[in-house]
Each structure stands twice: as structure tokens, then as C-alpha cells.
Design an enzyme around this catalytic site. Structure first.
Site, mmCIF file in Angstrom:
data_model
loop_
_atom_site.group_PDB
_atom_site.id
_atom_site.type_symbol
_atom_site.label_atom_id
_atom_site.label_comp_id
_atom_site.label_asym_id
_atom_site.label_seq_id
_atom_site.Cartn_x
_atom_site.Cartn_y
_atom_site.Cartn_z
ATOM 1 C CE LYS A 73 19.678 11.930 23.777
ATOM 2 N NZ LYS A 73 19.450 10.542 24.274
ATOM 3 C CB SER A 150 21.612 10.384 27.513
ATOM 4 O OG SER A 150 20.864 9.717 26.519
ATOM 5 C CB SER A 174 18.510 7.663 27.331
ATOM 6 O OG SER A 174 19.778 7.374 27.856
#
Lengths: 484, 470
Positions: A73, A150, A174
Site C-alpha cells: 500500500k 481503504s 481497511s
């Protein structure tokens, strides 16, 4: 035909036999990343990946990550590799240091393929708010459904067989929510189990490192590599690290609690039915499964408390983004203007709204009724959860009340289904509890998951129970493009 | 109308730990700008705070010296505000639970209550140049102690004495350089006046950026007068923040103090509360360096005068120099004379501190001991000392290489005495007439002959013996 729909262990064996080389895996991963139409990547590390391949050295059978491609990420600091957390405010920012998680993976000779998209600065659950726009769910080629956020890019690239595993971060759910929408195993261990050094903070007291794999064993392999005390993160734990993969199949605790109020708030009958079926199978496999009660008032307080606490911490954590030291800088007459203009341009409206909420709840006159009250609710919720976990080895419930939602879908945010079933995963962030989502079924071609949550540092037990559940459902190694 | 001032102080003590408060960056002063910086000090995203243990030990020691209650749980909070010198947009401090609280110091038999002592981190240094500013992050994150008093002082002198005492404590405990001139000790003053007997206070005025201890007193005394005059003239005293203009000896308004900023404090989530064990706290206290007061008592006990003892404890480095020198067993009093005589003069002349002084305390002690034991004369000692100033050579070695060792061999001196008297028959006659000067004359002759190496008292004795015999 490629290889990257396979699991870490399967790839390891192929590398061992010499059926495939790390370079071939990187070729495939880079090609797929370039062809990706789900908006998984902020930055494809093509040059870097090949440099890593060149430096791999000899195959190491004792190292399951040797030569395995992965994605991470874009809110993890990666030395010399752009890191912007899908926000314009960090435009052009190239870190001078690496996060501990990234460093451990490359030290173990895993090969980074790219930095993945996220909701801007990890704030959001839809995978729509990053500066590159929506990230799509590979299970829906019409691009109408979310992958969730997310950690949207990290989830999508594993579901799309670009890499066998990826790193996400989990502040509310997330990792574990997108895992449910993407047919993946999404794990976040105990707060402090993995160093957060170099993870761009959203809300430090809730932030967790998490990861996506396609089966439970791979998840255990990753925790083996990532767990442990790090002198650079003062909150990382001294608790001894278990051998998670080795102990996966040893019999563990067999008492499972299902929170009745969560189950009851779900309206999707197919999910409910599938879930009940897994309960029956677990009972047949020798588990004790009980429905237990949880104060509805507390459950309904999870989401509002989360918003207050996370936004409050976020406004402080992101105050370093002032246009003075790195990232975006807008000009201005005074330093106040520089900061104001930079932040006005660099953050999306959604982020600014969160900062306003956070700042408002921390104001002296509001702290008691907002921030401290939310903290109190958090404490009560954790106490209630720990009360259940005193008698049970894990809490088990559907990870989400629906399959991947449509982009234009707007939930009724005051309904129990939204407040409770769609947000209960955050309880594990409140308590810093280890929590794992894994697929338990499909509805209209879209996967959905169940979630197991246990007491702090009981990851070993959690993996063992998850592994049993995985055997029961038979849903492992799912990925969209990997299906023949 | 009679007025009295009500004065409270806020002091910031910059610690001289090896590394910064929350990062492993070395603390080193006077380096090139932005060379003592790691990712945390500039708030690069994802960097995290690590607590400096020595800074905590220092805070415990100072709290103890200030008679404070020490919290056994170490907690940190965030103080949130935007300012160009604040890298993270917040400062990590101890808002809710300061490590030290409820202490006091006695100034001339008056007790000044101390509200709290807490640990925090320094901001970066700003240099404002024309229409732009430069930022130096070397200072960003250096550990600070903030000490807050209650408004128990009534005049500039009391405040000055309190600052002096705190300065002594933090320097003797090796916590800080305590130099107001260089900003390692900073003092802000809160001051208001009221009529004697009244409990209605006038507006609170803050004085910042005081750069010497004497200016603390001057600024306060000026400010009291200013406020009195305003009051007597029926004018308003404005609640503002002022600085002290050293040239004109006046306080000057910097800005109006509006409603205080809301710092939106909350607990620092990256540093879980740390339990400080009894043993840890006890050990920090027991291993504390000696405070000035304790040294003073020790010096009196070893026979020094109050005057000498108080001179020595005015400066930690001087007293440490003395403490090292007395390990040679040289005379305390002689050492004090050397330190505040010759050495003091040299330090003043060269404008250096005793830490930079070339002669080591051990060598000074050895020299003093040789003089005491009559191995060298005072005069010779001084000559050797001048040599020592070059390379800090050992006095024992210098004596040998200079051929300056005193002649104390009776036979050698006797020979010289007989020869000298034989060459000076008049002196025998003078001596018999009772002229004492004759002896001194002969001693002088022998000193000349021996290039000052003859033991003077022995020479004197032998001359008298020889004269009597003639």
C-alpha cells in the site's frame, strides 16, 4: 498461462523445482500490473523489481518468500520509491527511509512490484477517494462494484492474480472489509505485534499493519516474517513471537461465540444462510458454537466513536503536511499562507471534512462531550468484547452484511445493519485484537467473508480456527483471473 | 498607595543528553545547520518517537532536587498547533501528568512553591532574514524540561535568585549547560501588581526572551515600576507579551495576548504509558551527581572557609576541578588560592572556562603538593606552572628537565655556605654586631650561586650555624 494465481507455498515449490524463475514471476507481475484496469497501482516498481531479481542470490528453501512478488500500500514509506498515500499533498515525495514492514520483506527476498492505491491517506472505506479515482473489484468486470477500502489497490491486485500477497493497513476495517469483498484472506494481528514504523499514520491508536493472501497458511507465513519487536516503534510489543505456520494444524481452542445482535442486524438472507451453514459445519467438526449477547447501544456506538477518535488523531497526525518540509508546496506571502494554500490544494474535500470533525471534537469546550466520550465508549466496547473472549477462543460473525456494494449505493447510516453489521470489525481496532477475514461464500458471483476475532496475541489460535473454517468452506486460493 | 508584585516563572531547560528526546539523533551544539537531523526531527511521514531514557533520569533527578512528587507513570501528550518552527504540527509534552509536581525551593528563608516539571521537545531554530526565514532543525527535538512556579515571588531579586538556584541545580546535576545567553536556559516571567492587602490582581503581563539572570531582575523591577505608574496615572495596564530591551533597560510590547490558544491536547498514542519502577526512580536519585548545597557542606567539613566554599560552588566545573585536584592530597586552602588566583586570572585573560584550561587538576595538585613539601620553592613552583601552561606536562617531569629540583642535601649546601662566608668576611663582622641583614645577604648570594635551587630554610639555618661558629 501464468503462475501468479498460485499461493506463496505453491510458488515456493515451483521455484524450488526450477519450473519457474523469479524473473519469470516478475515478468508476469509487471506485465499484469501494466495491463491492470482496476486502478490498483500508484507506482509500478518495474526498474526496482528487476534490480531485486538481480540481487536475489541462490534459492533458499528455508525462506518461503524468496523470489515471491508482492505489492504494498502506498502509505508505507519506501526508500527511494515515491510514496504519496494517494494524496496530492505528498506529490513528488520520495522517502529517505523504509518502513520496517517493507524492509523485512525485501530482506527476506520478496520482490516488490508496486505501490498500491488507497483511499486518500487511508481515510475511507470505499476505495474511491484516492487522487487517482476509483479502484475496482476484479470480481466484477463491469466495474460497478467497489472492492472497498481503504486498502483497495492491495486487495484488488491479489484478487486479480497480479501478486500472491500484498500489504495493507487497517484502522477501522481497511484490510478485513476489502478481503470480504475480494474473496481474500485479510489479517490484522494484535496492535504492537508488527511494527508500524514507516506506516503513514491515520490514527495511531487504531492503526494496524495488515495483509492480503489467498489462504490462511500464507497469512501465517507472513506473520512469521513480520511479527516482532522493533526498536524504532516504541509501541511494538516485547511479547515472544510464535511459530504461526508451523503450528497451524495443531489443535487449538474450540469455543466460538457468535454475537447475536450483529447477526440479527443483517438483512441479506443468503449471507445469513451461508453463515449458519458454516456454524453447523463447525459444530460437526467438534467446535462449541454459542450465540452471545452484546449491548446494542454499545454496538451502535462503534461507528460514531470511531469517527470521533480517528478523525481527532488524523488531524494531528497529518499536521506535518504543511508545505514547508516536503511534498506539495503552494506559494504564499507568509508561512501561514504557504500552509493554508498547500493544504487547501493538497487535500480533497472529504479529508478536510474529517479534519474539521477531528479538530472540533478536540476543542477544549467539546472534548468532554465528543473526544473523551468516544474514548469512554471505546473502553466500554472493549470491556464487553473481552468479557466474551474470556469464555471463548474467538468471536465469529459475517465480515460484512453484504457483498461488494455498488459505487452509487448509499447505506442508511442510521440503520442497525449499517451501524452494527457493517462496522463491527472496528471493535478489533478499538481493542487492538487480532482479527482475520476469510471467504465463506458467494452471492451473485461476488464473494463474501466471515471474520474471526480473538484475544490479544492469540494469533496462533486464530489461524488454527481459520484454517478449520477454510477446510469447511473449501474456499481457498480464490482469484478472479486465475480461474481456468 | 502601596503595591506589591505577584510574579511567577516558567523556565525551559535544554538538556545536554547524548541524543534527542524522541529520536536517536545525536545532540551536538554549534554544528552546521540541518546536519543533526534524522527523519523524526523533520516529521517525515511514518517516523515515530522513541523515549530517551537519560532524559527521563534527568527529569527525575531535577524533580527530586526541587522536592517534587515524582509520578511513577510516564505519560506523554500532544500539544497541537501550527507554527513554522514546529515540524510535526504538534509538540510531544506532558500535559496531564507531569513527571514532577508540588515542589518548592527556599530563597533566603522564603519558600517558593513549584507547580510542575515536565519533559518536552524543543522546536527548530528560525532565522528571520528580510522577507524570508531559514529553518535549522538541529535544535528540533532536543529534550527540554519545563519548570513552572506558583506566583510566590514579589520582586525581581527573588525571581533572579530562584533562577540562579535552578540554574545551579540543573548544571550540577549535569542536566544542562544552563546558559541563558545561549538559550540552554530560558525564562518567561508572568507579572501583575495589586494593592497590598488586596487580592484583586491587575492584568497579567508576560515577559519573554530574557537572556541573562541579571536581566530577569532588571526586567521585573522595571515592569513593576511601569505597571505602578500606569495605575497611579489611572491608565490601563494591557494584558500583553513583552520583551526586555537591554539597551534602554525597558520592557517593550511584542503582541497583545488574546484568548489563549486551544492546544487540543490528547494522549500521544505512539507512546503507551510507561510504568517507572520504584527501583528505577530510586536508582536515578541515588546516582545523581552532587548538588551545590551538598558540595558546600562537604567543603566546610574539610575545613574550607564559608567564603571559599561558596566561591567554589558557584560554578560546577570549578568545583569539579577542585574535587579532582584534592585527590592528590594537596592542601585544600593552597589549591583554592591557586584556582582563584593565578588560574582565575588566566581564564579571565583568555576568556575561557576552566574546562578548557590546559593544566589538568591532577597536575595542579601535584605541583601544589611539591611546594607544600618543600621540594620546590614558591618561586620555582610558579616557574614550573608557567611551563605547565604550554603542554600540561607533569610537574615532576618538568622539574627534572628544567634542572629545577630543589637542593636539600645538607652537605652540598654547607659547602656553598662555607665558601660564601669565606668570600664575605665583612658579613661575619656585621652578624656579630647584631645586624640580621647579614644573613639575608648571604642567603641571597647562595640563591644566586645555586640559581635559586638551594632550599631556602635549610640554607638559612646552616648560615646561622656557621656564623655562630666563627
Amino acid at each position: 498461462m501464468g503462475y501468479l494465481h498460485l499461493s506463496i507455498t505453491e510458488l515456493h515449490n515451483l521455484l524450488k523445482e526450477g519450473t519457474v524463475t523469479p524473473k519469470q514471476l516478475v515478468d508476469e507481475a509487471i506485465a499484469k500490473a501494466k495491463a491492470d484496469n482496476n486502478n490498483c497501482f500508484e507506482y509500478i516498481m518495474e526498474k526496482e523489481a528487476y534490480e531485486f531479481v538481480d540481487k536475489l542470490g541462490d534459492f533458499d528453501d528455508s525462506n518461503p518468500l524468496w523470489g515471491i512478488p508482492f505489492a504494498i500500500k502506498d502509505n508505507y514509506s519506501t526508500k527511494d520509491v515515491p510514496t504519496c498515500a494517494s494524496s496530492n499533498i505528498l506529490e513528488g515525495y520520495v522517502p529517505v527511509f523504509s518502513s520496517t514492514v517493507y524492509q523485512r520483506l525485501i530482506d527476506r527476498k520478496a520482490i516488490p512490484i508496486g505501490k498500491t492505491t488507497l483511499d486518500e491517506l487511508a481515510m475511507g472505506g470505499t476505495g474511491t477517494s484516492g487522487h487517482k479515482g476509483k479502484t475496482y473489484n476484479p470480481w466484477d468486470e463491469t466495474h460497478k462494484h467497489q472492492i472497498g477500502g481503504s486498502s483497495c489497490g492491495s486487495a484488488s491486485c491479489v484478487a486479480a492474480s497480479i501478486v500472491p500477497f500484498s500489504i495493507g493497513s487497517d484502522t477501522g476495517d481497511s484490510v478485513r472489509k476489502p478481503a470480504s469483498y475480494g474473496g481474500l484472506v485479510g489479517m490484522k494481528p494484535t496492535w504492537g505485534r508488527i511494527s508500524r514504523y514507516g506506516l503513514l499514520p491515520f490514527a495511531a491508536s487504531l492503526d494496524h499493519v495488515g495483509f492480503f493472501t489467498r489462504n490462511v497458511e500464507d497469512s501465517a507465513i507472513l506473520l512469521d516474517v513480520l511479527a516482532g519487536r522493533d526498536g524504532k516503534d516504541f509501541s511494538s510489543s516485547f511479547e515472544p513471537v510464535d511459530k504461526y505456520e508451523e503450528d497451524l494444524l495443531k489443535p487449538r481452542g474450540k469455543r466460538i461465540a457468535v454475537i447475536k445482535e450483529i447477526f440479527d442486524s443483517i438483512t441479506n438472507e443468503e449471507i445469513k444462510k451461508t453463515f449458519i451453514n458454516t456454524l453447523n459445519s463447525l459444530k460437526n467438526a467438534g467446535f462449541t458454537v454459542d450465540f452471545v449477547n452484546f449491548d446494542v447501544k454499545l454496538l451502535r456506538a462503534v461507528y460514531p466513536s470511531y469517527i470521533v477518535i480517528s478523525c481527532a488523531e488524523a488531524t494531528s497526525n497529518n499536521a506535518n503536511l504543511d508545505g514547508i518540509k516536503f511534498g506539495l508546496r503552494e506559494s504564499g506571502e507568509t508561512y501561514q499562507d504557504v500552509t493554508k494554500n498547500t493544504r487547501t490544494k493538497g487535500f480533497s474535500e472529504l479529508i478536510k471534512r474529517r479534519f474539521v470533525i477531528g479538530s472540533f471534537s478536540l476543542l477544549r469546550e467539546n472534548q468532554d462531550v465528543l473526544f473523551r466520550r468516544a474514548q469512554k465508549a471505546r473502553r466500554l466496547i472493549v470491556e464487553e468484547t473481552n468479557r466474551i473472549l474470556k469464555d471463548y477462543d474467538a468471536i465469529y460473525c459475517p465480515a460484512s452484511p453484504t457483498t461488494a456494494p455498488l459505487f452509487e449505493k448509499h447505506a442508511d447510516k442510521l440503520s442497525n445493519e449499517y451501524l452494527i453489521a457493517d462496522n463491527w470489525l472496528t471493535i478489533a481496532n478499538f481493542g487492538g485484537l487480532p482479527s482475520i477475514t476469510l471467504p465463506i461464500g458467494f452471492s451473485d458471483g461476488l464473494p463474501f467473508g466471515g471474520n474471526l476475532t480473538s484475544s490479544p496475541f492469540k494469533e496462533k489460535d486464530l489461524f488454527a480456527i481459520a484454517s478449520c473454517l477454510e477446510d469447511i468452506t473449501g474456499l481457498k486460493n480464490l482469484s478472479k483471473k486465475g480461474e481456468e | 498607595m502601596n503595591f506589591e508584585a505577584v510574579i511567577g516563572l516558567e523556565l525551559h531547560v535544554q538538556m545536554k543528553t547524548k541524543s534527542k528526546m524522541f529520536s536517536s539523533t545525536p545532540v551536538s551544539f554549534g554544528e552546521k545547520p540541518n546536519t543533526m537531523v534524522k527523519v523524526y526531527d523533520m516529521a517525515f511521514p511514518g517516523s515515530m518517537p522513541i523515549v530517551n531514557k537519560q532524559a527521563v533520569i534527568n527529569a527525575i533527578r531535577v524533580s527530586n532536587a526541587l522536592h517534587m512528587t515524582i509520578d511513577d507513570t510516564l505519560c506523554f501528550d500532544r500539544k497541537n498547533y501550527f507554527y513554522s518552527d514546529l515540524a510535526k504540527g504538534f509538540q510531544i509534552t506532558q500535559h496531564e501528568r507531569p513527571i514532577g509536581s508540588n515542589g518548592y525551593l527556599d530563597i533566603d528563608n522564603k519558600r517558593i512553591r513549584l507547580e510542575r516539571l515536565h519533559i518536552e521537545e524543543d522546536t527548530c531554530k528560525q532565522i528571520h532574514l528580510g522577507d524570508y526565514s531559514l529553518l535549522d532543525y538541529n535544535r528540533s527535538g532536543i529534550p527540554l524540561l519545563e519548570i513552572v512556579t506558583l506566583p510566590d515571588m514579589r520582586n525581581g531579586k527573588e525571581a533572579m535568585k530562584l533562577v540562579e538556584k535552578i540554574r545551579s541545580i540543573v548544571t550540577f546535576l549535569d542536566v544542562s549547560d544552563g546558559k541563558m545567553e545561549e538559550g540552554s536556559l530560558r525564562c518567561d516571567v508572568n507579572i501583575s501588581i495589586r494593592e497590598v492587602g488586596s487580592d484583586r490582581l491587575g492584568p497579567k503581563v508576560e515577559i519573554k526572551n530574557l537572556n541573562s539572570i541579571s536581566n530577569v531582575q532588571k526586567a521585573i523591577d522595571y515592569e513593576i515600576e511601569r505597571q505602578k505608574q500606569l495605575f497611579l496615572e489611572g491608565k490601563n495596564i494591557v494584558q500583553d507579551t513583552r520583551r526586555f530591551d537591554e539597551k534602554n533597560k525597558k520592557t517593550v510590547a511584542m503582541r497583545f495576548k488574546t484568548d489563549s490558544i486551544d492546544y487540543k491536547y490528547f494522549r500521544e498514542p505512539n507512546i503507551p504509558p510507561i510504568k517507572l519502577s520504584k527501583e528505577f526512580i530510586q536508582n536515578a536519585i541515588e546516582t545523581s551527581p552532587e548538588l551545590a548545597e551538598a558540595k558546600y557542606e562537604r567543603y566546610l567539613a574539610m575545613g574550607l572557609s564559608k567564603y571559599d566554599a561558596s566561591l567554589l560552588v558557584q560554578d560546577k566545573d570549578v568545583s569539579n576541578y577542585f574535587d579532582e585536584a584534592i585527590e592528590t592530597k594537596a592542601s585544600n586552602k593552597l589549591l583554592v588560592n591557586w584556582i582563584f588566583g593565578d588560574i582565575h586570572a588566566i581564564l579571565n585573560k583568555e576568556n575561557i572556562s576552566i574546562k578548557q584550561f590546559i593544566v589538568s587538576p591532577k597536575h595542579l595538585g601535584e605541583l601544589v603538593l611539591m611546594i607544600e613539601n618543600g621540594i620546590v620553592s614558591n618561586k620555582q613552583g610558579r616557574e614550573i606552572f608557567m611551563e605547565m601552561l604550554k603542554n600540561n606536562d607533569s610537574p615532576k617531569e618538568l622539574i627534572k628537565s628544567m634542572g629545577r629540583e630543589m637542593i636539600s642535601d645538607e652537605n652540598v649546601i654547607k659547602e656553598m655556605v662555607i665558601e660564601t662566608i669565606n668570600n664575605n668576611p665583612q658579613s661575619v663582622i656585621d652578624y656579630k654586631k647584631g645586624k640580621d641583614r647579614a644573613v639575608a645577604y648571604l642567603v641571597g648570594q647562595i640563591m644566586k650561586k645555586s640559581q635559586g635551587r638551594a632550599n631556602p630554610s635549610l640554607t638559612n639555618k646552616l648560615i646561622q650555624e656557621e656564623l655562630r661558629r666563627r
